[in-house]
Design an enzyme around this catalytic site. Structure first.
Site, PDB file in Angstrom:
ATOM      1  N   LYS A  88     -10.891  12.350  -0.928  1.00 47.25           N
ATOM      2  CA  LYS A  88      -9.562  11.748  -0.771  1.00 47.25           C
ATOM      3  C   LYS A  88      -8.526  12.666  -1.421  1.00 47.25           C
ATOM      4  O   LYS A  88      -8.645  13.009  -2.610  1.00 47.25           O
ATOM      5  CB  LYS A  88      -9.576  10.375  -1.443  1.00 47.25           C
ATOM      6  CG  LYS A  88      -8.656   9.362  -0.830  1.00 47.25           C
ATOM      7  CD  LYS A  88      -8.952   7.993  -1.413  1.00 47.25           C
ATOM      8  CE  LYS A  88      -7.933   6.981  -0.966  1.00 47.25           C
ATOM      9  NZ  LYS A  88      -8.076   5.725  -1.703  1.00 47.25           N
TER      10      LYS A  88
HETATM   11  C1  E4P Z   1      -6.918   2.833  -0.552  1.00 46.75           C
HETATM   12  O1  E4P Z   1      -7.308   3.854  -0.136  1.00 46.75           O
HETATM   13  C2  E4P Z   1      -5.725   2.691  -1.419  1.00 46.75           C
HETATM   14  O2  E4P Z   1      -5.895   3.441  -2.545  1.00 46.75           O
HETATM   15  C3  E4P Z   1      -5.506   1.256  -1.704  1.00 46.75           C
HETATM   16  O3  E4P Z   1      -5.698   0.529  -0.497  1.00 46.75           O
HETATM   17  C4  E4P Z   1      -4.196   0.914  -2.361  1.00 46.75           C
HETATM   18  O4  E4P Z   1      -4.042  -0.480  -2.370  1.00 46.75           O
HETATM   19  P1  E4P Z   1      -2.955  -1.211  -3.296  1.00 46.75           P
HETATM   20  O5  E4P Z   1      -1.596  -0.856  -2.795  1.00 46.75           O
HETATM   21  O6  E4P Z   1      -3.257  -2.680  -3.124  1.00 46.75           O
HETATM   22  O7  E4P Z   1      -3.209  -0.731  -4.695  1.00 46.75           O
END
Ligand code: E4P
Length: 219
Positions: A88
């Site tokens: 990522k």
């Molecule tokens: C996923 O890849 C993201 O990091 C995550 O969905 C962020 O979610 P949030 O905005 O609820 O923290």
């Protein structure tokens, strides 16, 4: 559409896996910290545990470095933990360069922290495997997160980009339905959003009636 769970909690991942609908896991540094996983070795071991629960599904593991060389170094280590690891990478200039490096070296990536269609085009051009637009965080500032998914989906379709749209920051079961309609290839969300899809009062009323009728007829 693929279902990923957005957590580093092993119990939640096991529960989603037991449901039989789990295609993968996304994590981020905040989710790892929330589980109390600290220190490089423990973090890498935790990713391995997640991969072993998920089986064939993809597991996104985020780099901490923000410079190109650091991201490449870290991404190679993460990718070596398990074949299902997807690196990522944040949507920043150095991140775009790193995504291209990983693409050229057959390491799959998830471009994260995406909030615009322009960023989505750049990530696809660089060769990202997945693109993570953050639906909930866009909604948080009273813009329209689902409209963003729709626009990116339209662009990717007319341009024949291969990058999969991974609707992230999904906060409600309704978000899942809307993201599906808007063309997301994947949604990632907490366990309660997935199980929330189960709920309908007519299902509960109907089942109670069926069981009551069966009891009456069969004693
Ligand atoms: C996923 O890849 C993201 O990091 C995550 O969905 C962020 O979610 P949030 O905005 O609820 O923290």
């Amino acid at each position: 559409m693929k279902f990923f769970i957005d957590t580093a909690n092993l119990d939640d991942i096991r529960e989603a896996k037991d449901l039989g609908i789990l295609d993968g896991v996304t994590t981020n540094p905040s989710l790892m910290a929330k589980e109390g996983i600290t220190g490089q070795d423990n973090i890498y071991k935790h990713y391995e545990k997640i991969c072993n629960i998920v089986g064939d599904g993809d597991v996104s593991a985020e780099v901490i470095a923000t410079d190109y060389e650091g991201m490449v170094r870290e991404g190679k280590i993460l990718a070596s933990i398990h074949p299902t690891i997807v690196v990522k990478v944040p949507m920043i200039k150095e991140g775009v360069k790193a995504i291209r490096y990983f693409y050229d070296n057959e390491i799959r990536t998830n471009c994260t922290l995406v909030f615009s269609s322009g960023q989505a085009i750049l990530a696809a051009k660089a060769g990202a495997t997945y693109l993570s637009p953050f639906v909930g965080r866009v909604d948080d500032i009273t813009w329209d997160g689902i409209a963003l998914i729709q626009e990116i989906s339209d662009i990717y379709n007319v341009q024949f980009f291969d990058t999969e749209i991974l609707a992230a920051s999904i906060r409600t079961p309704l978000h899942i339905v809307q993201a599906a309609k808007a063309g997301a290839h994947v949604v990632t969300c907490p366990l309660n959003c997935i199980t929330g899809l189960l709920k309908h009062p007519l299902t509960d009323i109907g089942l109670a009636q069926f069981l009551a009728d069966h009891r009456k007829a069969n004693g």
